[in-house]
Write a protein that holds these residues in place. Structure first.
Motif, PDB file in Angstrom:
ATOM      1  N   ARG A 191       2.457  25.943 -71.808  1.00 53.92           N
ATOM      2  CA  ARG A 191       2.512  25.506 -73.209  1.00 53.92           C
ATOM      3  C   ARG A 191       2.506  23.981 -73.312  1.00 53.92           C
ATOM      4  N   THR A 192       3.266  23.322 -72.440  1.00 53.28           N
ATOM      5  CA  THR A 192       3.332  21.857 -72.474  1.00 53.28           C
ATOM      6  C   THR A 192       1.983  21.240 -72.131  1.00 53.28           C
ATOM      7  N   THR A 193       1.328  21.772 -71.105  1.00 55.69           N
ATOM      8  CA  THR A 193       0.022  21.261 -70.697  1.00 55.69           C
ATOM      9  C   THR A 193      -1.004  21.443 -71.809  1.00 55.69           C
ATOM     10  N   ARG A 194      -1.007  22.609 -72.411  1.00 50.12           N
ATOM     11  CA  ARG A 194      -1.955  22.875 -73.501  1.00 50.12           C
ATOM     12  C   ARG A 194      -1.733  21.892 -74.647  1.00 50.12           C
ATOM     13  N   ALA A 195      -0.476  21.711 -75.048  1.00 48.98           N
ATOM     14  CA  ALA A 195      -0.189  20.806 -76.160  1.00 48.98           C
ATOM     15  C   ALA A 195      -0.572  19.363 -75.827  1.00 48.98           C
ATOM     16  N   ALA A 196      -0.279  18.941 -74.585  1.00 53.01           N
ATOM     17  CA  ALA A 196      -0.599  17.565 -74.183  1.00 53.01           C
ATOM     18  C   ALA A 196      -2.105  17.337 -74.160  1.00 53.01           C
ATOM     19  N   VAL A 197      -2.846  18.272 -73.601  1.00 54.37           N
ATOM     20  CA  VAL A 197      -4.302  18.123 -73.504  1.00 54.37           C
ATOM     21  C   VAL A 197      -4.940  18.142 -74.880  1.00 54.37           C
ATOM     22  N   LEU A 198      -4.489  19.022 -75.755  1.00 58.39           N
ATOM     23  CA  LEU A 198      -5.044  19.070 -77.112  1.00 58.39           C
ATOM     24  C   LEU A 198      -4.813  17.759 -77.850  1.00 58.39           C
ATOM     25  N   GLU A 199      -3.639  17.166 -77.674  1.00 57.97           N
ATOM     26  CA  GLU A 199      -3.338  15.899 -78.347  1.00 57.97           C
ATOM     27  C   GLU A 199      -4.204  14.767 -77.797  1.00 57.97           C
ATOM     28  N   ILE A 200      -4.364  14.736 -76.478  1.00 63.63           N
ATOM     29  CA  ILE A 200      -5.147  13.657 -75.853  1.00 63.63           C
ATOM     30  C   ILE A 200      -6.631  13.800 -76.176  1.00 63.63           C
ATOM     31  N   MET A 201      -7.109  15.031 -76.288  1.00 64.88           N
ATOM     32  CA  MET A 201      -8.534  15.257 -76.569  1.00 64.88           C
ATOM     33  C   MET A 201      -8.959  14.661 -77.912  1.00 64.88           C
ATOM     34  N   THR A 202      -7.999  14.491 -78.830  1.00 68.02           N
ATOM     35  CA  THR A 202      -8.331  13.927 -80.151  1.00 68.02           C
ATOM     36  C   THR A 202      -8.002  12.439 -80.246  1.00 68.02           C
ATOM     37  N   ALA A 203      -7.598  11.835 -79.123  1.00 66.38           N
ATOM     38  CA  ALA A 203      -7.226  10.421 -79.136  1.00 66.38           C
ATOM     39  C   ALA A 203      -8.465   9.536 -79.285  1.00 66.38           C
TER      40      ALA A 203
END
Length: 307
Positions: A191-203
């Motif tokens: 869950r943490t990895t998914r949330a982190a990657v999704l946030e970074i992908m929109t940076a």
């Protein structure tokens, strides 16, 4: 970096002293003692003599001062029950606990991190939905219940693995308790990895890299993964500390001869030196892991500097 390490090591001293004081005072005010657990009908004179031999008739502040003085020399005291040095008792139990924790964490990282990455790269898809179902289930299932289910399936029904015990310390004895212990951090890492990657992908820097013609593979490898690793490392460090506490349940369930089992047995027997030594080792392990994670931050992300 050296000055940072020295500061962090000095900062751990008040934490360790606070934990030692709290545990010492707690077990000093709790009703009952090691003497009362040895016999229900012991002669009062015998009890007084035993308390004097164990130093339990001294005031609390005197006993605490003696304990701190011994602790400063690396002496964790002597077990009330076995009359064995606590350091020796913990040394015997440390390797099984480390085996269990590192295997469980390896299981969590190998499954949880890739699962979270794959789910984030295809949000809303089948893999994403399945990954989140696994993550929520893993966080919701009680370790005691999960351990019993794994015992029933793989030990009783299929006969593939032993249901409990340490044996020769081989992998077949380690698998069931390690999986039981590792399911929860695996789900949290996913869950943490998914949330982190999704946030970074929109940076903004990711959009800039794409606009410059960088391939999606290079964007994920050089921008997304590297930035997500900082968040993942934080979660891994916190979970290492949590596993030391959660291992108590798993070790008792699978008759695993680790520090968790020693801690539970010592609490039930009012063996104060063994309890204090076990808790102190758990705290020191947690602090050491946190220090290691802080150092790795600077290795993964050069922008991080320690003033």
């Amino acid at each position: 970096m050296l000055s940072f390490l020295i500061r962090r090591l000095l900062q751990t001293i008040p934490t360790v002293l606070a934990v030692v004081l709290l545990v010492f005072v707690l077990f000093s005010v709790v009703p009952g003692s090691i003497v009362s657990t040895m016999s229900d009908d012991a002669d009062p004179q015998v009890e007084l003599r035993m308390k004097k031999q164990l130093g339990l008739d001294d005031p609390v502040y005197v006993r605490f001062g003696v304990y701190i003085a011994k602790l400063a020399t690396g002496d964790f005291g002597t077990s009330f029950r076995t009359r064995e040095p606590v350091t020796t008792m913990i040394a015997k139990r440390a390797w099984p606990t480390l085996q269990l924790i590192f295997t469980a964490m390896a299981f969590a990282i190998v499954l949880g991190v890739p699962l979270g990455f794959i789910a984030a790269l295809r949000p809303g898809g089948l893999v994403d939905s399945a990954a989140m179902v696994v993550a929520v289930s893993g966080l919701s299932i009680a370790k005691f219940w999960l351990g019993l289910v794994l015992m029933y399936l793989f030990a009783l029904k299929l006969g593939w693995l032993p249901s409990f015990g340490y044996g020769d310390g081989g992998l077949k004895y380690l698998l069931l308790p390690a999986v039981t212990l590792g399911v929860s951090p695996m789900a949290l890492l996913a869950r943490t990895t998914r949330a982190a990657v999704l946030e970074i992908m929109t940076a903004d820097f990711v959009r800039t890299a794409r606009s410059k013609g960088m391939s999606e593979t290079r964007v994920v490898k050089w921008h997304v993964m590297r930035n997500a690793l900082v968040i993942i490392l934080t979660t891994v460090g916190l979970q290492f500390g949590a596993l030391m506490g959660q291992a108590v349940v798993v070790e008792k369930l699978f008759s695993w001869p680790g520090i968790g089992s020693l801690l539970v047995d010592s609490v039930l027997q009012r063996d104060i030196p063994a309890v204090q030594g076990s808790i102190l080792v758990v705290v020191l392990f947690f602090l050491a892991i946190n220090l290691l994670i802080d150092v790795l931050y600077g290795v993964i992300d050069p922008r991080i500097r320690y003033a």
